[in-house]
Write a protein that holds these residues in place. Sequence first.
Motif, mmCIF file in Angstrom:
data_model
loop_
_atom_site.group_PDB
_atom_site.id
_atom_site.type_symbol
_atom_site.label_atom_id
_atom_site.label_comp_id
_atom_site.label_asym_id
_atom_site.label_seq_id
_atom_site.Cartn_x
_atom_site.Cartn_y
_atom_site.Cartn_z
ATOM 1 N N ARG A 27 62.762 82.585 48.864
ATOM 2 C CA ARG A 27 63.481 81.593 49.658
ATOM 3 C C ARG A 27 62.519 80.732 50.460
ATOM 4 N NH1 ARG A 27 67.892 85.226 52.500
ATOM 5 N NH2 ARG A 27 66.460 84.720 54.151
ATOM 6 N N SER A 28 62.782 79.438 50.477
ATOM 7 C CA SER A 28 61.910 78.488 51.167
ATOM 8 C C SER A 28 61.796 78.782 52.651
ATOM 9 C CB SER A 28 62.426 77.060 50.978
ATOM 10 O OG SER A 28 62.303 76.681 49.637
ATOM 11 N N ARG A 33 58.612 80.366 57.295
ATOM 12 C CA ARG A 33 58.488 81.200 58.495
ATOM 13 C C ARG A 33 57.219 82.054 58.417
ATOM 14 N NH1 ARG A 33 63.131 83.410 58.299
ATOM 15 N NH2 ARG A 33 62.559 85.406 57.407
ATOM 16 N N LEU A 34 56.981 82.678 57.274
ATOM 17 C CA LEU A 34 55.796 83.522 57.119
ATOM 18 C C LEU A 34 54.510 82.697 57.217
ATOM 19 C CD1 LEU A 34 56.899 85.973 54.273
ATOM 20 C CD2 LEU A 34 56.806 86.415 56.729
ATOM 21 N N MET A 35 54.506 81.503 56.636
ATOM 22 C CA MET A 35 53.313 80.654 56.698
ATOM 23 C C MET A 35 53.075 80.161 58.126
ATOM 24 S SD MET A 35 51.944 80.896 53.790
ATOM 25 C CE MET A 35 52.674 82.522 53.729
ATOM 26 N N ALA A 36 54.150 79.877 58.849
ATOM 27 C CA ALA A 36 54.003 79.480 60.254
ATOM 28 C C ALA A 36 53.394 80.622 61.058
ATOM 29 C CB ALA A 36 55.345 79.052 60.833
ATOM 30 N N ALA A 110 39.933 83.749 55.155
ATOM 31 C CA ALA A 110 40.620 84.040 56.418
ATOM 32 C C ALA A 110 42.113 83.753 56.294
ATOM 33 C CB ALA A 110 40.004 83.221 57.555
ATOM 34 N N ALA A 111 42.464 82.653 55.619
ATOM 35 C CA ALA A 111 43.883 82.308 55.436
ATOM 36 C C ALA A 111 44.587 83.365 54.600
ATOM 37 C CB ALA A 111 44.011 80.928 54.786
ATOM 38 N N VAL A 112 43.955 83.814 53.520
ATOM 39 C CA VAL A 112 44.546 84.856 52.675
ATOM 40 C C VAL A 112 44.724 86.135 53.490
ATOM 41 C CG1 VAL A 112 44.129 86.368 50.689
ATOM 42 C CG2 VAL A 112 43.772 83.902 50.475
ATOM 43 N N GLY A 113 43.755 86.453 54.308
ATOM 44 C CA GLY A 113 43.868 87.640 55.157
ATOM 45 C C GLY A 113 45.051 87.544 56.110
ATOM 46 N N ARG A 114 45.261 86.362 56.701
ATOM 47 C CA ARG A 114 46.398 86.185 57.614
ATOM 48 C C ARG A 114 47.722 86.271 56.855
ATOM 49 N NH1 ARG A 114 43.044 82.004 59.340
ATOM 50 N NH2 ARG A 114 44.526 80.408 58.639
ATOM 51 N N VAL A 115 47.782 85.686 55.665
ATOM 52 C CA VAL A 115 49.003 85.742 54.854
ATOM 53 C C VAL A 115 49.313 87.188 54.480
ATOM 54 C CG1 VAL A 115 49.987 85.138 52.599
ATOM 55 C CG2 VAL A 115 48.839 83.381 53.971
ATOM 56 N N ARG A 116 48.293 87.931 54.087
ATOM 57 C CA ARG A 116 48.492 89.345 53.726
ATOM 58 C C ARG A 116 48.966 90.155 54.931
ATOM 59 N NH1 ARG A 116 43.223 89.551 50.074
ATOM 60 N NH2 ARG A 116 44.193 89.092 48.076
ATOM 61 N N GLU A 117 48.380 89.898 56.095
ATOM 62 C CA GLU A 117 48.767 90.636 57.297
ATOM 63 C C GLU A 117 50.222 90.364 57.659
ATOM 64 O OE1 GLU A 117 49.063 93.067 60.410
ATOM 65 O OE2 GLU A 117 47.470 93.058 58.907
ATOM 66 N N VAL A 118 50.643 89.116 57.603
ATOM 67 C CA VAL A 118 52.034 88.779 57.901
ATOM 68 C C VAL A 118 52.956 89.425 56.863
ATOM 69 C CG1 VAL A 118 53.703 86.871 57.969
ATOM 70 C CG2 VAL A 118 51.535 86.665 59.174
ATOM 71 N N GLY A 119 52.552 89.407 55.595
ATOM 72 C CA GLY A 119 53.344 90.054 54.548
ATOM 73 C C GLY A 119 53.461 91.552 54.759
ATOM 74 N N TYR A 122 55.930 92.245 57.505
ATOM 75 C CA TYR A 122 57.289 92.056 56.985
ATOM 76 C C TYR A 122 57.724 93.305 56.207
ATOM 77 C CZ TYR A 122 61.124 90.161 54.234
ATOM 78 O OH TYR A 122 62.342 89.958 53.641
ATOM 79 N N LEU A 123 56.834 93.806 55.333
ATOM 80 C CA LEU A 123 57.157 95.011 54.571
ATOM 81 C C LEU A 123 57.333 96.222 55.474
ATOM 82 C CD1 LEU A 123 54.872 94.715 51.414
ATOM 83 C CD2 LEU A 123 57.362 94.594 51.502
ATOM 84 N N GLU A 124 56.506 96.331 56.502
ATOM 85 C CA GLU A 124 56.638 97.450 57.440
ATOM 86 C C GLU A 124 58.006 97.430 58.113
ATOM 87 O OE1 GLU A 124 53.293 97.006 60.059
ATOM 88 O OE2 GLU A 124 51.915 97.942 58.635
#
Length: 163
Positions: A27-28, A33-36, A110-119, A122-124
């Motif tokens: 979903r967009s 939200r995750l990218m923000a 660094a961006a990939v690391g932040r995206v992974r951390e937010v993901g 979310y999973l947690e």
Amino acid sequence: MTAEAPPSAPLAEIERVLSRVTYLAGRSRRHERLMAMAGVPLDRAAVGILRHIAESEPLRPGVLAVRLSVEASHVTRQLRQLERGGYVIRIADPEDRRAQRVQITEEGLAAVGRVREVGRRYLEQALGGWSDDDLRQLAALFHRLVDDFADHAEDRVDPPLSV
């Protein structure tokens, strides 16, 4: 014309659940939200390509397109966006100086690391009530599912079903 055998109940259920997971994950609003939260102003396609680049050696854009099973023009558009943002650079291909490869930058990592951390957060939240054994089993089954899908990704697809 021969009648198709109905899918088994478990396969029908798996297809239904995979469709729902794909919808929910894609979903967009969720992506935005995750990218923000990650501070990464990229669309879903660019994030997917950036994550792939982060997990591989520098690749030619054409090789990247083949690995992702997309058109080269799609990769080219996304790479322009990633280059403008400072997430990737082009470097000379050591095997052919006329060709170029795409390499992730420190900013891209660094961006990939932040995206992974937010993901992960979310999973947690979503799976916080699951036991460690259930999470290990899910991870193993997901690996198996992805491997089997990848093995069959380029296989011939049967013609569409007539309605």
